[in-house]
Motif scaffolding. Structure first.
Motif, short mmCIF file in Angstrom:
data_model
loop_
_atom_site.label_atom_id
_atom_site.label_comp_id
_atom_site.label_asym_id
_atom_site.label_seq_id
_atom_site.Cartn_x
_atom_site.Cartn_y
_atom_site.Cartn_z
N LYS A 139 0.93 -1.42 0.16
CA LYS A 139 0.29 0.31 0.52
C LYS A 139 0.65 1.57 0.21
CE LYS A 139 -3.41 2.77 2.62
NZ LYS A 139 -4.24 2.86 1.75
N SER A 140 0.26 2.88 -0.41
CA SER A 140 1.33 3.63 -1.10
C SER A 140 0.11 4.27 0.34
CB SER A 140 0.96 4.01 -1.75
OG SER A 140 1.56 3.95 -3.15
N ILE A 141 1.49 5.01 0.76
CA ILE A 141 0.90 6.34 2.11
C ILE A 141 1.21 8.12 1.50
CG2 ILE A 141 0.88 4.81 4.24
CD1 ILE A 141 2.36 5.43 5.38
N PRO A 142 0.58 8.97 2.06
CA PRO A 142 1.41 9.76 1.39
C PRO A 142 2.72 10.22 1.25
CG PRO A 142 -0.66 10.57 2.22
CD PRO A 142 -0.31 9.47 2.82
N ILE A 143 2.94 10.63 0.78
CA ILE A 143 4.80 10.64 0.36
C ILE A 143 4.96 11.63 1.55
CG2 ILE A 143 5.45 9.66 -1.46
CD1 ILE A 143 6.08 12.42 -3.51
N ASP A 144 4.71 12.69 2.14
CA ASP A 144 5.50 13.94 3.11
C ASP A 144 5.28 13.90 4.20
OD1 ASP A 144 6.77 15.13 0.62
OD2 ASP A 144 4.89 16.35 0.52
N ASP A 145 3.53 12.48 4.63
CA ASP A 145 3.63 12.48 6.01
C ASP A 145 4.74 11.41 6.73
OD1 ASP A 145 1.02 13.83 5.39
OD2 ASP A 145 -0.14 11.28 5.35
N ASN A 175 9.06 -0.05 -0.66
CA ASN A 175 8.24 0.63 -1.70
C ASN A 175 8.08 2.40 -1.90
OD1 ASN A 175 8.19 -1.59 -3.32
ND2 ASN A 175 6.29 -2.56 -1.75
N HIS A 176 7.99 2.58 -0.55
CA HIS A 176 7.86 4.07 0.14
C HIS A 176 8.65 5.13 0.10
CE1 HIS A 176 5.45 7.62 1.79
NE2 HIS A 176 6.98 7.60 2.02
N ILE A 177 10.37 4.36 0.23
CA ILE A 177 11.40 4.94 -0.40
C ILE A 177 11.21 5.45 -1.97
CG2 ILE A 177 14.19 5.19 -0.48
CD1 ILE A 177 13.90 3.83 1.82
N LEU A 178 10.73 4.24 -2.80
CA LEU A 178 11.17 4.73 -3.67
C LEU A 178 10.01 5.82 -4.93
CD1 LEU A 178 12.04 0.86 -5.37
CD2 LEU A 178 13.19 2.25 -5.11
N ASN A 179 9.38 5.49 -3.94
CA ASN A 179 7.99 6.17 -4.62
C ASN A 179 8.33 7.38 -4.00
OD1 ASN A 179 5.48 7.17 -4.85
ND2 ASN A 179 4.54 6.85 -3.22
N ALA A 180 8.42 8.39 -2.76
CA ALA A 180 9.52 9.87 -2.29
C ALA A 180 10.48 9.83 -3.47
CB ALA A 180 9.88 9.01 -1.13
N LEU A 181 11.69 9.08 -3.74
CA LEU A 181 12.18 9.44 -4.28
C LEU A 181 11.79 9.89 -5.91
CD1 LEU A 181 14.97 6.54 -3.22
CD2 LEU A 181 15.67 9.36 -2.99
N HIS A 182 10.94 9.32 -6.60
CA HIS A 182 10.87 9.08 -7.87
C HIS A 182 9.49 11.01 -7.84
CE1 HIS A 182 12.66 5.99 -9.52
NE2 HIS A 182 12.42 5.60 -8.62
N SER A 213 8.62 12.84 -4.94
CA SER A 213 8.41 14.16 -4.22
C SER A 213 8.78 15.36 -4.04
CB SER A 213 9.23 13.74 -2.60
OG SER A 213 8.66 14.87 -1.30
N ASN A 214 8.16 16.31 -4.26
CA ASN A 214 8.32 18.02 -4.91
C ASN A 214 9.40 18.27 -3.45
OD1 ASN A 214 7.53 17.48 -7.40
ND2 ASN A 214 5.28 18.31 -6.65
N ARG A 215 9.11 17.34 -2.37
CA ARG A 215 10.05 18.66 -1.17
C ARG A 215 11.90 17.80 -1.20
NH1 ARG A 215 6.87 17.46 4.01
NH2 ARG A 215 7.91 18.42 4.77
N LEU A 216 12.15 16.69 -1.64
CA LEU A 216 13.43 16.46 -1.46
C LEU A 216 14.28 17.07 -2.13
CD1 LEU A 216 12.95 12.49 -2.19
CD2 LEU A 216 13.12 13.82 -0.16
#
Length: 100
Positions: free
Chosen positions: A11-17, A35-42, A44-47
């Motif tokens: 499951k995915s959760i919001p990447i900025d939470d 999975n969450h790290i990969l989702n955030a890396l690809h 997220s606008n905050r990184l």
């Protein structure tokens, strides 16, 4: 207010939470985290350009498993035990973290 949800490893959760995972052995915590790290890396606008994420595990085996599964050319800093403990203590004592 603390909110808890039951989720699966895929499951995915919001990447900025901020979040904390509580689950027993074999429940899919590492798979979810990768999975969450990969989702955030690809996505997220905050990184920013550096794409740095702090990921704390309790064991070196956890680190090795995450690095093997990410396969993204990531950089690991193993010299932050004191910072790790401070962050873990902070996360355990704050209410802003959503539990999944």
């Amino acid at each position: 207010m603390d909110t808890q949800q039951i989720i699966t490893a895929d499951k995915s959760i919001p990447i900025d939470d901020h979040f904390k995972i509580i689950a027993g052995p074999g429940a899919g915590k590492t798979r979810f985290l990768v999975n969450h790290i990969l989702n955030a890396l690809h996505h997220s606008n905050r990184l920013g350009r550096n794409k740095k994420i702090a990921c704390i595990t309790y064991t070196n085996i956890g680190v090795e498993t995450i690095v093997d599964r990410l396969d993204e050319g990531i950089e690991i800093d193993h010299s932050i035990q004191e910072i790790k403990q401070r962050i873990v203590t902070y996360v355990q004592n704050t209410s802003f973290v959503k539990q999944y």
